[in-house]
Design an enzyme around this catalytic site. Structure first.
Site, PDB file in Angstrom:
ATOM      1  N   THR A  87       6.271  29.000 -52.101  1.00  0.00           N
ATOM      2  CA  THR A  87       5.478  27.769 -52.036  1.00  0.00           C
ATOM      3  C   THR A  87       3.986  28.059 -52.099  1.00  0.00           C
ATOM      4  OG1 THR A  87       4.890  25.928 -50.562  1.00  0.00           O
ATOM      5  CG2 THR A  87       5.626  27.939 -49.518  1.00  0.00           C
ATOM      6  N   ASP A  88       3.206  27.075 -52.536  1.00  0.00           N
ATOM      7  CA  ASP A  88       1.748  27.239 -52.515  1.00  0.00           C
ATOM      8  C   ASP A  88       1.185  27.144 -51.102  1.00  0.00           C
ATOM      9  OD1 ASP A  88       2.094  24.508 -52.087  1.00  0.00           O
ATOM     10  OD2 ASP A  88       0.733  23.860 -53.678  1.00  0.00           O
ATOM     11  N   GLU A  89       1.995  26.717 -50.135  1.00  0.00           N
ATOM     12  CA  GLU A  89       1.501  26.582 -48.767  1.00  0.00           C
ATOM     13  C   GLU A  89       1.165  27.925 -48.124  1.00  0.00           C
ATOM     14  OE1 GLU A  89       3.283  23.630 -46.209  1.00  0.00           O
ATOM     15  OE2 GLU A  89       4.355  22.744 -47.901  1.00  0.00           O
ATOM     16  N   TYR A 136       6.249  27.146 -40.879  1.00  0.00           N
ATOM     17  CA  TYR A 136       6.977  27.178 -42.143  1.00  0.00           C
ATOM     18  C   TYR A 136       6.270  28.070 -43.156  1.00  0.00           C
ATOM     19  CZ  TYR A 136       7.956  25.807 -46.944  1.00  0.00           C
ATOM     20  OH  TYR A 136       8.218  25.839 -48.296  1.00  0.00           O
ATOM     21  N   LYS A 168       7.368  31.721 -44.920  1.00  0.00           N
ATOM     22  CA  LYS A 168       7.488  31.933 -46.359  1.00  0.00           C
ATOM     23  C   LYS A 168       6.548  33.038 -46.828  1.00  0.00           C
ATOM     24  CE  LYS A 168       9.574  30.161 -49.116  1.00  0.00           C
ATOM     25  NZ  LYS A 168      10.917  30.512 -49.676  1.00  0.00           N
TER      26      LYS A 168
END
Length: 352
Positions: free
Chosen positions: A133-135, A159, A163
């Site tokens: 994810t870009d998060e 989260y 990741k």
């Protein structure tokens, strides 16, 4: 080619499997624990194919995972299994640590041993594709800034931290053990079969029922929205043509504030359901306290995947969001099965 897809009953995983079955001659092995977010009804069409197999297995279970690799002999792995809801990670981080970090480790080590046992020809063709994810990048400061593949990691939530950790593990297994791995980091996905706790389906279903449409803070958080079928097409391109050891950012070129997304949804619902007693649906918008550590802006530079692999999104936000609303309106039974929990009861007794 036979591709093992972890988390194939989830939102993005099911889109990947549908894409592979519908648009290629490849076979798929769907490995999914079937947590609350796993829904086999999202795969009704693909599951009828003789090129599809399902294994209800937790990726943290070394013995079962080893059995799956030995039984199915995949040529590639696409790793999408993850706990992915930020609010849930704040309320209970433990599941995120277990699945996203420990599960990725178990999968990597199983894949490494399997890959090392292959003959020379098959070994050269094997790929481990980790979908992230870009998060992991945190949020952006300037209004013109974009996440690139070299942006430093600065995760904000449990989260995104889990990741980020899984990304680092994949890179370590590639560098230390030579596992032929590739990583992708994507922006916010939307589209059909999205679990109703997420923003877009939540707004659609709440609006239809006349419930409040909760917006965190001022709703000024900016996200880059990517239609899930565009993402599935990109992921297949990466696992088949991506260069080993590389990372590819995948974005939709659709930056929108959350409040703009919700207002757009309301306008489309006003148009498609003009007789609704809840029109105008924007009157249902309510503002609630912002969640802790909420990143303000994400935006992806997807020029590398366009340049190297020739991928660009086919859907604009305008076209994709209309398709999404129309899909939900035409598939309310799928939504109701999720909302009342019957999708979980019906899967009891499912065997590999």
């Amino acid at each position: 080619m036979k591709i093992l897809v972890t988390g194939g009953a989830g939102f993005i995983g099911s889109a990947v499997i549908r894409h592979i079955i519908q648009n290629t001659n490849d076979s798929v092995v769907n490995v999914d624990k079937l947590t609350y977010a796993g829904n086999l009804e999202s795969l009704d069409g693909a599951a009828k194919s003789n090129r599809y197999a399902f294994e209800q297995v937790d990726i943290c279970n070394l013995v079962e995972l080893t059995r799956v690799f030995e039984r199915h002999q995949p040529d590639a792995v696409m790793h999408l299994a993850a706990e992915s809801h930020v609010d849930r990670s704040i309320d209970g981080p433990a599941d995120f640590i277990q699945t996203n970090i420990v599960g990725t480790y178990v999968l990597l080590d199983t894949a490494k041993r399997y890959w090392q046992s292959m003959d020379v020809a098959r070994k050269a063709q094997f790929r481990f594709h980790h979908i992230s994810t870009d998060e992991v990048y945190g949020d952006l400061e300037g209004p013109q800034d974009l996440f690139t593949e070299s942006t430093p990691y600065a995760p904000s939530s449990p989260y995104s931290a889990s990741k980020a950790s899984s990304d680092h593990l994949v890179r370590a297994w590639h560098r230390t053990f030579g596992l032929p791995a590739v990583i992708t980091n994507c922006s916010n996905n939307y589209g059909p079969y999205h679990f109703p706790e997420k923003l877009i389906p939540l707004v659609i279903l709440n609006a239809l029922e006349g419930k409040s449409l909760p917006i965190y803070g001022k709703g000024d958080q900016v996200r880059d929205w990517l239609y899930v079928e565009d993402h599935a097409r990109a992921l297949y391109g990466v696992v088949t043509k991506g260069e080993i050891g590389e990372t590819y950012n995948i974005g939709g070129h659709n930056e929108m504030q959350n409040i703009e997304v919700v207002q757009t949804l309301c306008k489309i619902l006003d148009e498609l359901r003009p007789d609704s007693p809840h029109c105008p649906h924007a009157s249902l918008i309510t503002y609630v306290q912002d969640r802790p550590g909420h990143d303000l802006r994400y935006a992806i530079d997807a020029s590398k995947i366009q340049r190297d692999l020739g991928w660009t999104p086919m859907e604009t936000f305008g076209s994709g969001i209309r398709k999404t609303v129309e899909w939900y309106l035409n598939n309310l039974s799928w939504c109701h099965h999720v909302q009342d929990g019957s999708y979980q009861r019906e899967r009891l007794g499912v065997k590999a």
